[in-house]
Design a protein around this motif. Structure first.
Motif, PDB file in Angstrom:
ATOM      1  N   LYS A   1       0.866  -1.178   0.000  1.00  7.57           N
ATOM      2  CA  LYS A   1       0.000   0.000   0.000  1.00  7.57           C
ATOM      3  C   LYS A   1       0.900   1.224   0.000  1.00  7.57           C
ATOM      4  CE  LYS A   1      -3.898   2.374   1.969  1.00  7.57           C
ATOM      5  NZ  LYS A   1      -5.173   2.254   2.676  1.00  7.57           N
ATOM      6  N   VAL A   2       0.750   2.037  -1.027  1.00  9.08           N
ATOM      7  CA  VAL A   2       1.598   3.218  -1.194  1.00  9.08           C
ATOM      8  C   VAL A   2       0.699   4.455  -1.101  1.00  9.08           C
ATOM      9  CG1 VAL A   2       3.241   4.416  -2.690  1.00  9.08           C
ATOM     10  CG2 VAL A   2       3.110   1.901  -2.732  1.00  9.08           C
ATOM     11  N   ILE A   3       1.088   5.393  -0.259  1.00  6.67           N
ATOM     12  CA  ILE A   3       0.357   6.651  -0.099  1.00  6.67           C
ATOM     13  C   ILE A   3       1.334   7.803  -0.268  1.00  6.67           C
ATOM     14  CG2 ILE A   3      -1.100   8.058   1.403  1.00  6.67           C
ATOM     15  CD1 ILE A   3      -2.003   5.610   2.838  1.00  6.67           C
ATOM     16  N   THR A   4       0.920   8.826  -0.997  1.00 10.86           N
ATOM     17  CA  THR A   4       1.760  10.010  -1.166  1.00 10.86           C
ATOM     18  C   THR A   4       1.052  11.237  -0.607  1.00 10.86           C
ATOM     19  OG1 THR A   4       0.929  10.785  -3.326  1.00 10.86           O
ATOM     20  CG2 THR A   4       2.569   9.018  -3.351  1.00 10.86           C
ATOM     21  N   ILE A   5       1.841  12.190  -0.135  1.00 10.96           N
ATOM     22  CA  ILE A   5       1.350  13.505   0.295  1.00 10.96           C
ATOM     23  C   ILE A   5       2.113  14.524  -0.539  1.00 10.96           C
ATOM     24  CG2 ILE A   5       0.916  15.022   2.243  1.00 10.96           C
ATOM     25  CD1 ILE A   5       1.706  12.636   4.041  1.00 10.96           C
ATOM     26  N   GLU A   6       1.395  15.284  -1.362  1.00 11.35           N
ATOM     27  CA  GLU A   6       2.068  16.144  -2.327  1.00 11.35           C
ATOM     28  C   GLU A   6       1.490  17.555  -2.303  1.00 11.35           C
ATOM     29  OE1 GLU A   6       2.676  14.099  -6.202  1.00 11.35           O
ATOM     30  OE2 GLU A   6       1.523  12.487  -5.281  1.00 11.35           O
TER      31      GLU A   6
ATOM     32  N   MET B   1       5.278   8.526   0.562  1.00 11.05           N
ATOM     33  CA  MET B   1       6.064   9.581  -0.064  1.00 11.05           C
ATOM     34  C   MET B   1       5.567  10.926   0.446  1.00 11.05           C
ATOM     35  SD  MET B   1       6.601  10.841  -4.006  1.00 11.05           S
ATOM     36  CE  MET B   1       5.554  12.286  -3.922  1.00 11.05           C
ATOM     37  N   VAL B   2       6.455  11.702   1.017  1.00  9.62           N
ATOM     38  CA  VAL B   2       6.147  13.054   1.477  1.00  9.62           C
ATOM     39  C   VAL B   2       6.793  14.015   0.488  1.00  9.62           C
ATOM     40  CG1 VAL B   2       6.278  14.683   3.396  1.00  9.62           C
ATOM     41  CG2 VAL B   2       6.184  12.224   3.850  1.00  9.62           C
ATOM     42  N   GLY B   3       5.962  14.870  -0.110  1.00  6.94           N
ATOM     43  CA  GLY B   3       6.481  15.746  -1.167  1.00  6.94           C
ATOM     44  C   GLY B   3       7.720  16.510  -0.773  1.00  6.94           C
TER      45      GLY B   3
ATOM     46  N   ILE C   1       7.941  13.264  12.453  1.00 10.38           N
ATOM     47  CA  ILE C   1       6.925  12.244  12.150  1.00 10.38           C
ATOM     48  C   ILE C   1       7.460  11.266  11.106  1.00 10.38           C
ATOM     49  CG2 ILE C   1       4.561  11.853  11.342  1.00 10.38           C
ATOM     50  CD1 ILE C   1       3.919  14.706  12.266  1.00 10.38           C
ATOM     51  N   ALA C   2       8.212  11.777  10.111  1.00 10.77           N
ATOM     52  CA  ALA C   2       8.806  10.896   9.102  1.00 10.77           C
ATOM     53  C   ALA C   2       9.784   9.920   9.747  1.00 10.77           C
ATOM     54  CB  ALA C   2       9.508  11.731   8.033  1.00 10.77           C
TER      55      ALA C   2
ATOM     56  N   HIS D   1       8.062   1.624   8.333  1.00 14.15           N
ATOM     57  CA  HIS D   1       7.622   2.156   7.046  1.00 14.15           C
ATOM     58  C   HIS D   1       8.818   2.633   6.231  1.00 14.15           C
ATOM     59  CE1 HIS D   1       4.237   2.704   9.878  1.00 14.15           C
ATOM     60  NE2 HIS D   1       3.466   2.412   8.838  1.00 14.15           N
ATOM     61  N   LEU D   2       8.685   2.537   4.911  1.00 14.84           N
ATOM     62  CA  LEU D   2       9.677   3.130   4.018  1.00 14.84           C
ATOM     63  C   LEU D   2       9.156   4.511   3.617  1.00 14.84           C
ATOM     64  CD1 LEU D   2      12.296   2.859   2.338  1.00 14.84           C
ATOM     65  CD2 LEU D   2      10.884   1.965   0.466  1.00 14.84           C
ATOM     66  N   VAL D   3       9.930   5.544   3.903  1.00 15.40           N
ATOM     67  CA  VAL D   3       9.519   6.923   3.654  1.00 15.40           C
ATOM     68  C   VAL D   3      10.417   7.529   2.576  1.00 15.40           C
ATOM     69  CG1 VAL D   3       9.154   9.215   4.663  1.00 15.40           C
ATOM     70  CG2 VAL D   3       8.736   7.160   6.038  1.00 15.40           C
ATOM     71  N   LEU D   4       9.794   8.088   1.569  1.00 13.36           N
ATOM     72  CA  LEU D   4      10.519   8.799   0.509  1.00 13.36           C
ATOM     73  C   LEU D   4      10.163  10.279   0.603  1.00 13.36           C
ATOM     74  CD1 LEU D   4      10.264   5.806  -0.496  1.00 13.36           C
ATOM     75  CD2 LEU D   4      10.200   6.702  -2.814  1.00 13.36           C
ATOM     76  N   SER D   5      11.162  11.136   0.421  1.00 13.30           N
ATOM     77  CA  SER D   5      10.868  12.563   0.472  1.00 13.30           C
ATOM     78  C   SER D   5      11.979  13.352  -0.215  1.00 13.30           C
ATOM     79  CB  SER D   5      10.700  13.033   1.923  1.00 13.30           C
ATOM     80  OG  SER D   5      10.169  14.355   1.959  1.00 13.30           O
ATOM     81  N   THR D   6      11.798  14.693  -0.231  1.00  9.57           N
ATOM     82  CA  THR D   6      12.781  15.574  -0.867  1.00  9.57           C
ATOM     83  C   THR D   6      13.203  16.663   0.105  1.00  9.57           C
ATOM     84  OG1 THR D   6      11.204  17.217  -1.751  1.00  9.57           O
ATOM     85  CG2 THR D   6      11.585  15.238  -3.070  1.00  9.57           C
ATOM     86  N   LEU D   7      14.374  17.230  -0.183  1.00  9.80           N
ATOM     87  CA  LEU D   7      14.904  18.380   0.553  1.00  9.80           C
ATOM     88  C   LEU D   7      15.586  19.308  -0.447  1.00  9.80           C
ATOM     89  CD1 LEU D   7      16.649  17.034   3.808  1.00  9.80           C
ATOM     90  CD2 LEU D   7      14.684  18.559   3.697  1.00  9.80           C
ATOM     91  N   HIS D   8      15.726  20.563  -0.073  1.00 10.29           N
ATOM     92  CA  HIS D   8      16.448  21.514  -0.919  1.00 10.29           C
ATOM     93  C   HIS D   8      17.853  21.691  -0.351  1.00 10.29           C
ATOM     94  CE1 HIS D   8      13.047  22.704  -3.411  1.00 10.29           C
ATOM     95  NE2 HIS D   8      12.310  22.702  -2.325  1.00 10.29           N
ATOM     96  N   THR D   9      18.810  20.924  -0.862  1.00  5.03           N
ATOM     97  CA  THR D   9      20.216  21.073  -0.463  1.00  5.03           C
ATOM     98  C   THR D   9      21.086  20.992  -1.708  1.00  5.03           C
ATOM     99  OG1 THR D   9      20.513  18.691  -0.087  1.00  5.03           O
ATOM    100  CG2 THR D   9      19.815  20.020   1.803  1.00  5.03           C
ATOM    101  N   ASN D  10      22.328  21.475  -1.582  1.00  4.81           N
ATOM    102  CA  ASN D  10      23.224  21.530  -2.740  1.00  4.81           C
ATOM    103  C   ASN D  10      23.948  20.223  -3.010  1.00  4.81           C
ATOM    104  OD1 ASN D  10      22.630  24.177  -3.422  1.00  4.81           O
ATOM    105  ND2 ASN D  10      24.258  25.032  -2.153  1.00  4.81           N
ATOM    106  N   SER D  11      24.070  19.356  -1.995  1.00 12.54           N
ATOM    107  CA  SER D  11      24.776  18.087  -2.187  1.00 12.54           C
ATOM    108  C   SER D  11      24.151  17.039  -1.285  1.00 12.54           C
ATOM    109  CB  SER D  11      26.268  18.244  -1.857  1.00 12.54           C
ATOM    110  OG  SER D  11      26.453  18.487  -0.467  1.00 12.54           O
TER     111      SER D  11
END
Length: 564
Positions: free
Chosen positions: A346-351, A390-392, A402-403, A411-421
């Motif tokens: 079961k895959v759920i995303t928050i975007e 997946m957390v946007g 919470i993640a 749980h396997l959590v996928l997400s993004t961040l704004h970093t240079n490296s």
């Protein structure tokens, strides 16, 4: 090919050309022919109106049929003044969908949307007294050139205090936006964006003009300009299509448009903000048919894909994709999710927002205006018993905590961040307030990526400065490897580039890296250790892609040097 004979052969010859090229099948042509008979239109026009073929496809078929060239944007751009304006009026040329491009001796080069139209060709020959040589024109580009060379006369200029008095009248705006020329104009630049695979359309009002720009491969390109008096009507038309409030021009608004273009459903994400001379509008083109959710389409190297897949196959933890806005993070996450999307999970995303709808995946859009942010959404979906989340974007400490809790509880959590490296991600999580031991316990991998433009394979050429770059970066190319540079041709809109590919680095929490995270080492120490453990940096990956001829050394430096 004998041009005169081909011209006289009419639409049947064009239809056979379309069939031979594989642009459409016999059933499609029969349908278009049936509609043409019922409405009195031509088959090519009906094919375009129904979205059965695109303007570029039809132009290529005309060019093959007539053995004629296709007019390019630079051909139109070189025209500073109309040719033979005393003999050819703007009204006639607009109606004929034709524009003279040049006069060589007694030969008039004529760009035509329909080069099979004998009437137009003969009428212009009689009006000018010159022999006419037809050149195939893409209608959108032809119309833009006609609008530039033959601008419609402005109506009487209102007094400054009374400028655009109807803008406060929503009904008047709605009437303006419903006029056929405005509808046709908006449809033209939307169709052009999809036809030419632009990622964004920028509608920008200024004091003396309304500027339309298109973003190709991450770079903005100037399009057509319209008279400033059309600004309220064009903006209102877009807002009506996106179901926005046309009377509200003081606040930013966001909406969505769904249209059928080229026979495909295309979504447009619409954003408006107020500016000095009206509202600035940006339409993000979300063409699902042009997006490939596979690693080959992304352009990631084989070792990076292997590492990322391994991290995504783990039963729990956090996998992060980092980079600036527009670096392809969401597309990479969608590609990873596509591989995890099975009946057993079961895959759920928050975007914010949901860009592409993925079949079989539960997608949720945040609504901050009612308190439904990432943290509240994430807390709620944990009660839905998901396997993959997946957390946007992780934007604050609450969401990060919470993640982490979700990752620690299986749980396997996928997400993004704004970093240079990739290594800078550890410092960013610390800045949010996460403890080092938690970061080390849950991180399964960090992918940092950038998008660089691909060289056009039709016109790329070896870079004469290859040796200097190889020496500067201490590279050891294989025999035959060299840097290439962009040139520009009709296949790439004369930019030298077609499409983009991702260059990336992947930080794995090796035992040494995990110890450095736990002892609060800075990101430079972590990156140094990761490189010693085998991590290939983004710069190294970019230069390797350049040596393989995928992109240019100059493009890699443009995209990555600011981060090094």
């Amino acid at each position: 090919m004998d041009t005169e004979i081909a011209l006289e052969s009419g639409p049947a010859t064009l239809e056979s050309t379309l069939l031979a090229r594989g642009d459409c099948d016999a059933r499609t042509l029969a349908r278009a022919r049936r509609v043409a008979e019922e409405t009195g239109g031509s088959v090519p026009k009906i094919l375009l109106q129904l979205g059965l073929v695109g303007e570029r496809v039809l132009a290529d078929a005309y060019a093959d049929l007539l053995n004629a060239p296709i007019a390019t944007p630079p051909d139109f751009a070189t025209l500073e003044d109309p040719i033979l304006p005393d003999r050819l009026t703007a009204r006639f040329l607009r109606h004929a969908r034709a524009l003279p491009l040049g006069l060589e001796n007694d030969n008039l080069l004529l760009a035509m949307a329909d080069p099979l139209d004998d009437f137009v060709r003969n009428a212009i020959r009689l009006a000018t007294g010159h022999h006419v040589t037809p050149i195939v024109a893409i209608p959108l580009e032809l119309d833009a050139a006609l609008n530039r060379l033959y601008p419609e006369p402005e109506t009487s200029t209102p007094h400054p205090e009374e400028e655009h008095p109807h803008e406060n009248d929503a009904d008047r705006l709605r009437d303006l936006a419903s006029e056929a020329p405005v509808i046709r104009l908006v449809n033209q630049f939307i169709s052009r964006a999809v036809e030419t695979q632009a990622s964004d359309i920028h509608v920008e009002p200024f004091e003396d003009s309304l500027r339309i720009r298109y973003r190709y491969d991450g770079v903005l390109h100037e399009g057509e300009r319209q008279p400033p008096r059309l600004t309220p009507a064009i903006v209102s038309r877009i807002k009506i299509m996106a179901r926005l409030d046309i009377a509200e021009r003081r606040l930013p608004q966001d909406g969505r448009i769904k249209l059928a273009v080229r026979g495909q459903d295309v979504d447009f994400r619409v954003s408006t903000i107020p500016s000095m001379h009206g509202e600035t509008v940006v339409l993000r083109v979300l063409d699902r048919s042009a997006v490939r959710f596979d690693y080959a389409g992304l352009g990631l190297s084989g070792p990076i894909v292997t590492q990322l897949k391994h991290a995504l196959e783990l039963p729990n933890g956090i996998v992060l994709v980092t980079g600036p806005t527009g670096s392809g993070k969401t597309t990479t996450l969608y590609t990873g999710l596509s591989g995890l999307n099975t009946s057993a999970r079961k895959v759920i995303t928050i975007e914010d927002p949901v860009e592409y709808q993925l079949d079989g995946i539960n997608q949720m859009q945040v609504k901050p205006q009612i308190g439904l942010d990432f943290a509240h959404s994430l807390r709620a979906i944990l009660r839905q018993d998901p396997d993959v989340i997946m957390v946007g974007e992780i934007r604050d400490l609450e969401t990060a905590q919470i993640a982490v809790q979700a990752a620690l509880t299986g749980h396997l959590v996928l997400s993004t961040l704004h970093t240079n490296s990739a290594a800078a991600t550890i410092a960013r999580l610390r800045d949010m307030g996460l403890e080092d031991y938690l970061i080390g316990a849950v991180i399964r991998g960090v992918l940092a990526q950038r998008l660089v433009r691909r060289l056009c394979p039709a016109c790329r050429t070896p870079d004469p400065e290859s040796d200097a770059m190889i020496e500067e970066f201490h590279l050891h190319p294989a025999p035959g490897q060299t840097f290439w540079r962009a040139v520009g041709c009709e296949h790439c809109r004369h930019t030298g580039y077609r499409g983009r590919l991702a260059v990336a680095e992947f930080l794995q929490p090796t035992p040494r890296v995990a110890r450095l995270i736990a002892t609060h080492a800075d990101h430079m120490e972590i990156e140094h250790a990761a490189r010693e453990d085998g991590m290939v940096t983004m710069m190294q990956a970019g230069l390797a892609a350049a040596l393989d001829g995928e992109t240019s050394g100059a493009e890699v430096l443009r995209a990555l040097r600011s981060d090094t």
